[in-house]
Design an enzyme around this catalytic site. Structure first.
Site, PDB file in Angstrom:
ATOM      1  N   ASP A   5     -26.100  40.971 -17.404  1.00  0.00           N
ATOM      2  CA  ASP A   5     -25.411  42.236 -17.616  1.00  0.00           C
ATOM      3  C   ASP A   5     -24.160  41.948 -18.448  1.00  0.00           C
ATOM      4  O   ASP A   5     -23.308  41.174 -18.026  1.00  0.00           O
ATOM      5  CB  ASP A   5     -25.024  42.772 -16.223  1.00  0.00           C
ATOM      6  CG  ASP A   5     -24.675  44.247 -16.248  1.00  0.00           C
ATOM      7  OD1 ASP A   5     -24.279  44.737 -17.314  1.00  0.00           O
ATOM      8  OD2 ASP A   5     -24.785  44.884 -15.186  1.00  0.00           O
ATOM      9  N   ASP A  99     -27.377  46.691 -22.679  1.00  0.00           N
ATOM     10  CA  ASP A  99     -26.513  45.651 -22.104  1.00  0.00           C
ATOM     11  C   ASP A  99     -27.096  44.939 -20.885  1.00  0.00           C
ATOM     12  O   ASP A  99     -26.367  44.252 -20.180  1.00  0.00           O
ATOM     13  CB  ASP A  99     -25.149  46.252 -21.735  1.00  0.00           C
ATOM     14  CG  ASP A  99     -25.239  47.273 -20.609  1.00  0.00           C
ATOM     15  OD1 ASP A  99     -26.347  47.767 -20.351  1.00  0.00           O
ATOM     16  OD2 ASP A  99     -24.206  47.564 -19.996  1.00  0.00           O
ATOM     17  N   GLU A 100     -28.372  45.095 -20.634  1.00  0.00           N
ATOM     18  CA  GLU A 100     -28.957  44.506 -19.422  1.00  0.00           C
ATOM     19  C   GLU A 100     -30.359  44.018 -19.680  1.00  0.00           C
ATOM     20  O   GLU A 100     -31.116  44.659 -20.408  1.00  0.00           O
ATOM     21  CB  GLU A 100     -29.081  45.583 -18.343  1.00  0.00           C
ATOM     22  CG  GLU A 100     -27.990  45.618 -17.328  1.00  0.00           C
ATOM     23  CD  GLU A 100     -28.344  46.613 -16.239  1.00  0.00           C
ATOM     24  OE1 GLU A 100     -29.369  46.418 -15.575  1.00  0.00           O
ATOM     25  OE2 GLU A 100     -27.604  47.590 -16.103  1.00  0.00           O
TER      26      GLU A 100
END
Length: 439
Positions: A5, A99-100
């Site tokens: 993350d 973002d993950e």
DNA sequence: TCTGGGGTCCTAGGACCC
DNA sequence: TCTGGGGTCCTAGGACCC
């Protein structure tokens, strides 16, 4: 399993690209009157600014922050570098958002999956992220499942790493609030709270039947499993899109129907453009309308065959709006297409690639066809009321919605499907390509 | 002038078909 | 005249995620 993350991603990209913002509170999100915060830098979080908070409130809490609307190309570009790094580490990578991502460590080239080995591997990955992103940090969690890895990555933010040893899962989870479980939001947490369930340990005492009664079939079974840290979901590297949509919230409520129709038309065109860009088309067109009091309505209709035509999507969207009472004002409008296919319908109306949004279909009278298969959304007809298009058909009845000068989605009338007043509009060519009853 | 935008998944009811 | 199930598709709404 590894979950990565990126920390305060959008804000971190802004701070990276604009040195003057480093060490200062940065808020990325909607900057209009009805905007909300997408990401707050850690400096802004000190003032209580959080994701999903209204920008108005964020401004009140932290007036000296930099408020930015976001540069998505920069985020996408940075995200792609990180995903490429992860794919170098393991062929099985599942991005969840910009973002993950999950990474399957069994497919990574590791001598074993002991805690020291995966810890060293994860630290190398984290260092790699800093390198390929030009200074962004990531928080990483590692565990025996997606569920555990995801929770672990949250435990030492920002710039942290938590590895949960096999067998240590329940000990870790039991004291935690049920809200840590992905899928347990405010509504589910409230339902659980009302029956005295606050922690994962509480959840573990509930029988599967009880859980299903409380939360429904799917959620009940799923939560029963998660309460025992049972999760064998695989990493799925590629997912097919199921819908494409565009929506917008307006700074002041809309009351003008013509304006709403115009906005839907524009959104339909954006949706069609994105469908085409990805070689997709879809059968179901949905509009979303949020009223002044935040009541949210949706209306949808399904075509016989998929479309990627801006004109068709727009026409359906405008018509779906007709039955809605918007007199109190509308704060949000949206258009979406679902039921996607990765192919495109033969151009039924003889439309060219670059159709005109306000295109007027040529009026061509053709001989009447009895017992024709009328295709909702696709057949354009003529009658004394003018040009209309088939809205529904079945049981020997055809419903036609007429387009008038006043309204692009005008009055509705029903006809018997052999009514001589109905004459189908057909493409002027090609000759000999007539497909009676087949659309 | 509380409450974004892009999604996914689930539920429930009704139509329709066998 | 009364009465089946199961399966699929469609629509509308809602919860949830980032």
């Amino acid at each position: 399993m590894l979950h990565l993350d990126l920390d305060a991603f959008f804000a971190a990209v802004e701070q990276r690209d604009k040195p003057s913002l480093r060490g200062k509170p940065v808020v990325v999100g909607g900057v209009g009157g009805r905007g909300v915060v997408s990401t707050a830098s850690y400096e802004a979080r000190v003032y209580g600014v959080r994701s999903a908070m209204s920008t108005r409130e964020a401004r009140a809490r932290c007036p000296h922050a930099a408020f930015l609307s976001g540069r998505f190309h920069a985020y996408r570009d940075t995200s792609q570098r990180v995903m490429a790094l992860l794919r170098d580490a393991s062929p099985l990578v599942e991005p969840l958002s910009l973002d993950e991502a999950f990474v399957d460590l069994e497919q990574a080239d590791l001598p074993d999956l002991t805690v020291p080995t995966v810890t060293a591997f994860a630290e190398r990955l984290r260092a790699g992220v800093v390198e390929v992103t030009g200074g962004l940090t990531a928080s990483v969690g590692v565990g025996t499942s997606k569920f555990v890895a995801k929770i672990a990555s949250d435990l030492d933010k920002p710039d942290g790493l938590v590895v949960v040893a096999p067998g240590a899962e329940l000990e870790l989870l039991r004291p935690m609030d049920v809200r840590v479980i992905p899928g347990v939001g405010p509504a589910t947490a409230e339902r659980l709270r009302r029956v005295g369930i606050h922690t994962v340990a509480d959840l573990e005492t509930v029988s599967e039947d009880e859980m299903v009664r409380l939360l429904g079939k799917a959620s009940g079974h799923w939560l029963f499993q998660l309460a025992r840290a049972q999760d064998d979901r695989p990493v799925v590297p590629e997912r097919e899109a199921k819908s494409v949509s565009v929506e917008g919230t307006y700074d002041t409520d809309l009351t003008d129907r013509r304006l709403m129709e115009g906005l839907l038309t524009r959104q339909a065109s954006d949706v069609a453009g994105r469908l085409r860009k990805h070689g997709l088309s879809g059968r179901t067109v949905t509009i979303k309308v949020r009223l002044h009091d935040f009541t949210t309505l949706s209306r949808s209709t399904t075509l016989v065959s998929p479309t990627d035509s801006a004109a068709t999507i727009a026409r359906l969207a405008r018509a779906l709006l007709v039955d809605l009472d918007t007199s109190g004002g509308v704060r949000l409008l949206g258009v979406g297409v679902s039921g996607l296919a990765d192919w495109v319908q033969e151009d039924l109306f003889g439309e060219t690639g670059q159709e005109d949004e306000d295109e007027v279909l040529p009026a061509v009278e053709v001989p009447h066809h009895s017992r024709r298969a009328w295709a909702p959304g696709m057949d354009v007809v003529h009658a004394e009321h003018g040009r209309g298009w088939v809205w529904g058909s079945g049981r020997g009845v055809v419903t036609v919605r007429f387009e008038t000068a006043e309204s692009p989605a005008g009055p509705v009338r029903s006809f018997r499907d052999d009514d001589p007043e109905l004459s189908p509009w057909q493409p002027p060519e090609p000759a000999g390509a007539e497909e009676e009853g087949v659309l």
